[in-house]
Design a protein around this motif. Sequence first.
Motif, PDB file in Angstrom:
ATOM      1  N   ARG A   1       0.890  -1.180   0.105  1.00  0.00           N
ATOM      2  CA  ARG A   1      -0.121  -0.078  -0.063  1.00  0.00           C
ATOM      3  C   ARG A   1       0.947   1.164  -0.148  1.00  0.00           C
ATOM      4  O   ARG A   1       1.865   1.189   0.571  1.00  0.00           O
ATOM      5  N   VAL A   2       0.562   2.223  -0.716  1.00  0.00           N
ATOM      6  CA  VAL A   2       1.183   3.509  -0.790  1.00  0.00           C
ATOM      7  C   VAL A   2       0.299   4.742  -0.511  1.00  0.00           C
ATOM      8  O   VAL A   2      -0.909   4.777  -0.784  1.00  0.00           O
ATOM      9  N   ALA A   3       0.952   5.515   0.482  1.00  0.00           N
ATOM     10  CA  ALA A   3       0.411   6.591   0.921  1.00  0.00           C
ATOM     11  C   ALA A   3       0.734   7.766   0.235  1.00  0.00           C
ATOM     12  O   ALA A   3       2.077   8.206   0.235  1.00  0.00           O
ATOM     13  N   ILE A   4      -0.139   8.873   0.134  1.00  0.00           N
ATOM     14  CA  ILE A   4       0.380  10.118  -0.461  1.00  0.00           C
ATOM     15  C   ILE A   4      -0.141  11.327   0.372  1.00  0.00           C
ATOM     16  O   ILE A   4      -1.316  11.231   0.662  1.00  0.00           O
ATOM     17  N   LEU A   5       0.695  11.973   0.799  1.00  0.00           N
ATOM     18  CA  LEU A   5       0.131  13.005   1.934  1.00  0.00           C
ATOM     19  C   LEU A   5       0.480  14.453   1.168  1.00  0.00           C
ATOM     20  O   LEU A   5       1.200  14.835   0.337  1.00  0.00           O
ATOM     21  N   PHE A   6      -0.975  15.118   1.577  1.00  0.00           N
ATOM     22  CA  PHE A   6      -0.851  16.490   1.113  1.00  0.00           C
ATOM     23  C   PHE A   6      -1.036  17.269   2.255  1.00  0.00           C
ATOM     24  O   PHE A   6      -1.830  16.992   3.074  1.00  0.00           O
ATOM     25  N   GLY A   7      -0.409  18.248   2.367  1.00  0.00           N
ATOM     26  CA  GLY A   7      -0.337  19.294   3.507  1.00  0.00           C
ATOM     27  C   GLY A   7      -1.521  20.186   3.388  1.00  0.00           C
ATOM     28  O   GLY A   7      -2.140  20.422   2.458  1.00  0.00           O
ATOM     29  N   SER A   8      -1.566  21.170   4.484  1.00  0.00           N
ATOM     30  CA  SER A   8      -2.273  22.079   4.713  1.00  0.00           C
ATOM     31  C   SER A   8      -2.209  23.208   3.294  1.00  0.00           C
ATOM     32  O   SER A   8      -0.973  23.610   3.156  1.00  0.00           O
ATOM     33  N   GLU A   9      -3.179  24.093   3.087  1.00  0.00           N
ATOM     34  CA  GLU A   9      -2.933  24.927   1.967  1.00  0.00           C
ATOM     35  C   GLU A   9      -2.041  26.056   2.569  1.00  0.00           C
ATOM     36  O   GLU A   9      -1.381  26.726   1.530  1.00  0.00           O
ATOM     37  N   LYS A  10      -2.003  26.285   3.621  1.00  0.00           N
ATOM     38  CA  LYS A  10      -0.806  27.483   4.128  1.00  0.00           C
ATOM     39  C   LYS A  10       0.474  26.977   4.240  1.00  0.00           C
ATOM     40  O   LYS A  10       1.281  27.484   3.933  1.00  0.00           O
ATOM     41  N   THR A  11       0.703  25.870   5.061  1.00  0.00           N
ATOM     42  CA  THR A  11       2.102  25.537   5.388  1.00  0.00           C
ATOM     43  C   THR A  11       2.344  24.284   4.774  1.00  0.00           C
ATOM     44  O   THR A  11       3.591  24.103   4.878  1.00  0.00           O
ATOM     45  N   GLY A  12       1.541  23.647   4.271  1.00  0.00           N
ATOM     46  CA  GLY A  12       2.150  22.477   3.609  1.00  0.00           C
ATOM     47  C   GLY A  12       2.301  21.497   4.550  1.00  0.00           C
ATOM     48  O   GLY A  12       1.801  21.433   5.580  1.00  0.00           O
ATOM     49  N   LEU A  13       3.219  20.572   4.489  1.00  0.00           N
ATOM     50  CA  LEU A  13       3.647  19.443   5.379  1.00  0.00           C
ATOM     51  C   LEU A  13       4.780  19.945   6.196  1.00  0.00           C
ATOM     52  O   LEU A  13       5.741  20.562   5.863  1.00  0.00           O
ATOM     53  N   SER A  14       4.416  19.583   7.385  1.00  0.00           N
ATOM     54  CA  SER A  14       5.527  19.865   8.283  1.00  0.00           C
ATOM     55  C   SER A  14       6.662  18.939   8.394  1.00  0.00           C
ATOM     56  O   SER A  14       6.807  17.920   7.737  1.00  0.00           O
ATOM     57  N   ASN A  15       7.809  19.572   9.041  1.00  0.00           N
ATOM     58  CA  ASN A  15       9.130  18.604   8.982  1.00  0.00           C
ATOM     59  C   ASN A  15       8.824  17.275   9.714  1.00  0.00           C
ATOM     60  O   ASN A  15       9.184  16.252   9.458  1.00  0.00           O
ATOM     61  N   GLU A  16       7.948  17.527  10.597  1.00  0.00           N
ATOM     62  CA  GLU A  16       7.462  16.085  11.273  1.00  0.00           C
ATOM     63  C   GLU A  16       6.746  14.858  10.234  1.00  0.00           C
ATOM     64  O   GLU A  16       7.296  14.008  10.103  1.00  0.00           O
ATOM     65  N   ASP A  17       5.780  15.601   9.384  1.00  0.00           N
ATOM     66  CA  ASP A  17       5.326  14.799   8.577  1.00  0.00           C
ATOM     67  C   ASP A  17       6.372  14.442   7.376  1.00  0.00           C
ATOM     68  O   ASP A  17       6.365  13.250   7.020  1.00  0.00           O
ATOM     69  N   LEU A  18       6.924  15.210   7.005  1.00  0.00           N
ATOM     70  CA  LEU A  18       8.111  14.682   5.986  1.00  0.00           C
ATOM     71  C   LEU A  18       8.884  13.791   6.468  1.00  0.00           C
ATOM     72  O   LEU A  18       9.511  13.081   5.644  1.00  0.00           O
ATOM     73  N   SER A  19       9.261  13.792   7.917  1.00  0.00           N
ATOM     74  CA  SER A  19      10.258  12.925   8.326  1.00  0.00           C
ATOM     75  C   SER A  19       9.664  11.288   8.149  1.00  0.00           C
ATOM     76  O   SER A  19      10.306  10.350   8.092  1.00  0.00           O
ATOM     77  N   LEU A  20       8.381  11.286   7.845  1.00  0.00           N
ATOM     78  CA  LEU A  20       7.713   9.817   7.642  1.00  0.00           C
ATOM     79  C   LEU A  20       7.793   9.506   6.046  1.00  0.00           C
ATOM     80  O   LEU A  20       7.231   8.512   5.835  1.00  0.00           O
ATOM     81  N   CYS A  21       8.145  10.491   5.335  1.00  0.00           N
ATOM     82  CA  CYS A  21       8.138  10.060   3.915  1.00  0.00           C
ATOM     83  C   CYS A  21       9.161   9.630   3.334  1.00  0.00           C
ATOM     84  O   CYS A  21      10.617   9.904   3.891  1.00  0.00           O
ATOM     85  N   HIS A  22       9.086   8.662   2.424  1.00  0.00           N
ATOM     86  CA  HIS A  22      10.447   8.012   1.834  1.00  0.00           C
ATOM     87  C   HIS A  22      10.914   8.746   0.551  1.00  0.00           C
ATOM     88  O   HIS A  22      12.145   8.840   0.409  1.00  0.00           O
ATOM     89  N   TRP A  23      10.083   9.404  -0.130  1.00  0.00           N
ATOM     90  CA  TRP A  23      10.472  10.540  -1.056  1.00  0.00           C
ATOM     91  C   TRP A  23       9.283  11.415  -1.118  1.00  0.00           C
ATOM     92  O   TRP A  23       8.091  11.466  -0.718  1.00  0.00           O
ATOM     93  N   LEU A  24       9.758  12.444  -2.138  1.00  0.00           N
ATOM     94  CA  LEU A  24       8.494  13.344  -2.320  1.00  0.00           C
ATOM     95  C   LEU A  24       8.134  13.611  -3.784  1.00  0.00           C
ATOM     96  O   LEU A  24       9.152  13.303  -4.739  1.00  0.00           O
ATOM     97  N   LEU A  25       6.974  13.928  -3.990  1.00  0.00           N
ATOM     98  CA  LEU A  25       6.338  14.110  -5.296  1.00  0.00           C
ATOM     99  C   LEU A  25       6.166  15.666  -5.571  1.00  0.00           C
ATOM    100  O   LEU A  25       5.849  16.141  -5.015  1.00  0.00           O
ATOM    101  N   ARG A  26       6.621  15.887  -6.799  1.00  0.00           N
ATOM    102  CA  ARG A  26       6.495  17.345  -7.241  1.00  0.00           C
ATOM    103  C   ARG A  26       5.734  17.363  -8.536  1.00  0.00           C
ATOM    104  O   ARG A  26       6.173  16.949  -9.625  1.00  0.00           O
ATOM    105  N   ILE A  27       4.828  18.076  -8.529  1.00  0.00           N
ATOM    106  CA  ILE A  27       3.909  18.644  -9.966  1.00  0.00           C
ATOM    107  C   ILE A  27       4.646  19.553 -10.423  1.00  0.00           C
ATOM    108  O   ILE A  27       5.055  20.477  -9.977  1.00  0.00           O
ATOM    109  N   PRO A  28       5.188  19.323 -11.609  1.00  0.00           N
ATOM    110  CA  PRO A  28       6.024  20.401 -12.484  1.00  0.00           C
ATOM    111  C   PRO A  28       5.241  21.517 -12.983  1.00  0.00           C
ATOM    112  O   PRO A  28       5.184  21.758 -13.864  1.00  0.00           O
TER     113      PRO A  28
END
Lengths: 235, 235
Positions: A104-131
């Motif tokens: 199973r794969v989880a994709i995290l989207f952060g809040s509109e204002k602040t995005g994902l916190s460092n705490e959230d990001l520390s749970l991620c294997h890598w990041l996805l960027r929309i070009p």
Amino acid sequence: MPIRVVLVGARNPLNIGAAARALSNFGLIDLVLVDPYDPSWREAKSAMGGKGLLAAAPVASSVQEAVADCSLVIGTASIRDRLLKLTVRRLEQGAKLIKRHQGRVAILFGSEKTGLSNEDLSLCHWLLRIPTRHEHESMNLGQAVAVTAYELAGRGEAAAKVKPVEQKGIGSLELDRISGRLFDILTVSGYVQAKTAGSSRLKVRRLLRRMDLQASDAEVWLGMLRQISWKLNQP
Amino acid sequence: MPIRVVLVGARNPLNIGAAARALSNFGLIDLVLVDPYDPSWREAKSAMGGKGLLAAAPVASSVQEAVADCSLVIGTASIRDRLLKLTVRRLEQGAKLIKRHQGRVAILFGSEKTGLSNEDLSLCHWLLRIPTRHEHESMNLGQAVAVTAYELAGRGEAAAKVKPVEQKGIGSLELDRISGRLFDILTVSGYVQAKTAGSSRLKVRRLLRRMDLQASDAEVWLGMLRQISWKLNQP
């Protein structure tokens, strides 16, 4: 690769509704919310067809809980996240990896204002960027979810072979001139009847557009039609 | 193939703002409005970075005027449009044709409620369809524009080669168990200092995620760490 979308700390119920709708559009139906800001989010009006998905979405008390059974956790990148050491992959590349992942794969989207916190990001294997383009990178949450879901859903079935179109097309203005002239001719000549004139006009327009007229032919056509018209209007 | 996006009779200023923002995100900066429903649309709050684009967008009095200099006019399809004789192309296929077209291309989006009218559709050469699932086809306007702009912008640069990932990944829960255990050990062992404990914990998490641990290794890791921990906590 079952995919779970996790909205973390989303503030605006309309955005939550819009995200749910886009996920439903593309058949991603595993949605989890973490700490939604506004308690009224379940009533999000803009959900429309996404209502069922929204009503069923569990609320987790933490990102950790939301992704507990996921073996790949992916964050969505904002500009500042580039300072982190996490690998950032373009959506297209990332989607390929996600589809190949076993588990199973989880994709995290952060809040509109602040995005994902460092705490959230520390749970991620890598990041996805929309070009998006450099001058204007930040996307609306609902739209970012929509674009991501579209890519993850494989953009529809495998592409069919498409024949190239090489000729220079005709301008709409000229096409309408031809279409209007032809319609006049058909009216004068009795082909078009008064009570169906409206729909006949549209039919003529469509007819001409299906023809794929070339720009170099426009003058020829107009010349011919002008001549016919002149003849028809002779007393 | 310069591309113009034409919003026809959009009712909600927020949707207009959202559409402008998405177009700006993907570098499509030729936006024309036809008959926007609400006179206050230029103040559309959700525009954010799309404000400049929105302020500059001309308002045409008709679709014909908006597409007068376009040699290819494409409508976005809703369900009922399938009854028409127009060719319907999936977004991915359609985008290829659009990029090959020599001359300006207009893409029409209809109003949120009613889509494009038969009058509008009669000006179109063919229709574009975003491949949403059958059970829930209708998309939010801002999201439809975003997905279309993403595809037309080529989804970013050409795809880089991506190595396949074949191993079964480790679950987040287990990864956190390992990460937490390691962090405890580093704390007890004096590697982690009290005043930087917070950021160190996140660093450890990220460190483990960059490793691409396999599920089959989790127990081994936990066993090793448990042992180290036991040793460290001996009096």
